[in-house]
Design a protein around this motif. Structure first.
Motif, PDB file in Angstrom:
ATOM      1  N   ILE A   1       0.817  -1.213   0.000  1.00  7.42           N
ATOM      2  CA  ILE A   1       0.000   0.000   0.000  1.00  7.42           C
ATOM      3  C   ILE A   1       0.845   1.253   0.000  1.00  7.42           C
TER       4      ILE A   1
ATOM      5  N   ILE B   1      -7.827   0.164   3.421  1.00 13.69           N
ATOM      6  CA  ILE B   1      -8.186   1.406   2.736  1.00 13.69           C
ATOM      7  C   ILE B   1      -7.188   2.446   3.210  1.00 13.69           C
ATOM      8  N   VAL B   2      -6.571   3.108   2.265  1.00 13.58           N
ATOM      9  CA  VAL B   2      -5.475   3.999   2.613  1.00 13.58           C
ATOM     10  C   VAL B   2      -5.796   5.426   2.203  1.00 13.58           C
ATOM     11  N   CYS B   3      -5.609   6.338   3.119  1.00 19.41           N
ATOM     12  CA  CYS B   3      -5.754   7.757   2.779  1.00 19.41           C
ATOM     13  C   CYS B   3      -4.461   8.224   2.120  1.00 19.41           C
TER      14      CYS B   3
ATOM     15  N   LYS C   1      -3.395   7.479   6.681  1.00 16.94           N
ATOM     16  CA  LYS C   1      -4.203   6.705   7.617  1.00 16.94           C
ATOM     17  C   LYS C   1      -4.653   5.402   6.940  1.00 16.94           C
TER      18      LYS C   1
ATOM     19  N   ALA D   1      -7.228   2.031   7.240  1.00 21.06           N
ATOM     20  CA  ALA D   1      -8.299   1.283   7.880  1.00 21.06           C
ATOM     21  C   ALA D   1      -8.336  -0.103   7.254  1.00 21.06           C
TER      22      ALA D   1
ATOM     23  N   GLU E   1      -6.667  -3.604  -2.369  1.00 25.06           N
ATOM     24  CA  GLU E   1      -6.629  -2.453  -1.480  1.00 25.06           C
ATOM     25  C   GLU E   1      -7.347  -1.271  -2.127  1.00 25.06           C
ATOM     26  N   PHE E   2      -7.904  -0.439  -1.280  1.00 22.86           N
ATOM     27  CA  PHE E   2      -8.540   0.774  -1.778  1.00 22.86           C
ATOM     28  C   PHE E   2      -7.760   2.011  -1.366  1.00 22.86           C
ATOM     29  N   PHE E   3      -7.797   3.005  -2.232  1.00 22.61           N
ATOM     30  CA  PHE E   3      -7.115   4.267  -1.934  1.00 22.61           C
ATOM     31  C   PHE E   3      -8.093   5.421  -2.068  1.00 22.61           C
ATOM     32  N   GLY E   4      -7.923   6.411  -1.260  1.00 20.39           N
ATOM     33  CA  GLY E   4      -8.796   7.576  -1.345  1.00 20.39           C
ATOM     34  C   GLY E   4      -8.396   8.597  -0.302  1.00 20.39           C
ATOM     35  N   THR E   5      -9.383   9.371   0.144  1.00 21.06           N
ATOM     36  CA  THR E   5      -9.085  10.376   1.149  1.00 21.06           C
ATOM     37  C   THR E   5     -10.039  10.207   2.321  1.00 21.06           C
ATOM     38  N   CYS E   6      -9.497  10.309   3.510  1.00 25.36           N
ATOM     39  CA  CYS E   6     -10.303  10.075   4.709  1.00 25.36           C
ATOM     40  C   CYS E   6     -11.115  11.312   5.065  1.00 25.36           C
ATOM     41  N   ASN E   7     -12.073  11.092   5.928  1.00 25.18           N
ATOM     42  CA  ASN E   7     -12.994  12.139   6.343  1.00 25.18           C
ATOM     43  C   ASN E   7     -12.251  13.393   6.809  1.00 25.18           C
TER      44      ASN E   7
ATOM     45  N   ASN F   1     -10.662  15.228   3.987  1.00 20.51           N
ATOM     46  CA  ASN F   1     -11.653  15.827   3.081  1.00 20.51           C
ATOM     47  C   ASN F   1     -12.171  17.162   3.603  1.00 20.51           C
TER      48      ASN F   1
END
Lengths: 147, 147
Positions: free
Chosen positions: B75, B94-96, B101, B103, B136-142, B145
């Motif tokens: 990741i 899931i990675v920010c 971060k 999860a 794995e998923f990638f994105g931006t955490c709360n 954001n």
DNA sequence: AAAAAGATAGCAACTATGTTGCAATTATAA
DNA sequence: TTATAATTGCAACATAGTTGCTATCTTTTT
């Protein structure tokens, strides 16, 4: 319009200039079959008798990534690996953990569909805005199995 | 039997010795919530007033990986990241991409099932013996954001 | 108890990847 | 032509990770 021409057009539209280095880097990214790292790009450039400073290449790759033209591929931890980020060719990788050979595959529609559904659930549950995923297989290739 | 005791038992059965360093590394791996890299392990050891040479830790992690007690997690490309390789807790991440971060999630059974099926097809088609996969998923955490 | 085998550890030196600050140069647009 | 921004190189640096060597310690064997 070739891939190269398309990319050049995008870059120009963003106010970037097309230099010999940059075009050569694009050509390498387009022609390479597998995800590629910067040390390898530097090598390939030198074969073409281009010897830009490594800083130049690191910066160019950084720019291309920011412009979403390339993206990182998470199959290796020795090097940062990149590949073109083309909308119409959504593929993943199978990696030989012995010789590092990489093959590509396109997952069946059912899997992609179930990913999308699941992604929504996951997004809500974890309060994440999900933008990308990686889905890769690891194992040993035929060649390495028979040694 | 605690996780630590189980691991120690495995190590001893392989003729390994349990030293202060080794036990501390195991404790860190057990207690850390997210995949961890060696520089980080070295830091955490120093908080405990253990100051092993980095070579020692690199070698110990290498051993643990060979024994299948830990595995690499794909990741991040800055560091090699590892986590415990427990059979009964098959999870993904899931990675920010902003704050890093991480999860965890466990994919629904349907997805795991479809992976297994697809893996067989893929294995035949590409002549690969598939041993592992990453999902794995990638994105931006709360948090990121709302900044 | 002594010796052999092998596991553990530290240290220095090294390689490689990647980053940063600065200055010089070049191309494009106003 | 001038201002602006993009490109580049260079040196210096930071960090991750590796290797060879030697020393030490523990367990097993004799």
């Amino acid at each position: 319009m070739t891939k190269l021409e398309k990319l050049i057009k995008i870059l120009k539209s963003k106010g970037k200039r097309i230099t010999e280095n940059k075009e050569a880097i694009l050509r390498i990214l387009i022609s390479t079959k597998n995800p590629i790292g910067i040390p390898d790009i530097l090598n390939q450039l030198s074969y073409k008798n281009l010897l830009p400073n490594k800083t130049t290449v690191y910066r160019e790759i950084y720019n291309l990534e920011k412009l979403n033209i390339i993206k990182k591929v998470f199959i290796d931890q020795e090097n940062k690996l990149y590949e073109l980020n083309s909308e119409d060719d959504h593929h993943h990788h199978i990696v030989c953990t012995i010789c590092n050979k990489v093959a590509e595959f396109e997952p069946p529609i059912e899997i992609e569909e179930s990913f999308k559904k699941f992604q929504k659930t996951l997004s809500k549950k974890n309060n994440f805005k999900i933008t990308d995923h990686s889905f890769e297989f690891f194992g040993t290739c035929n060649n390495c199995n028979n040694k």
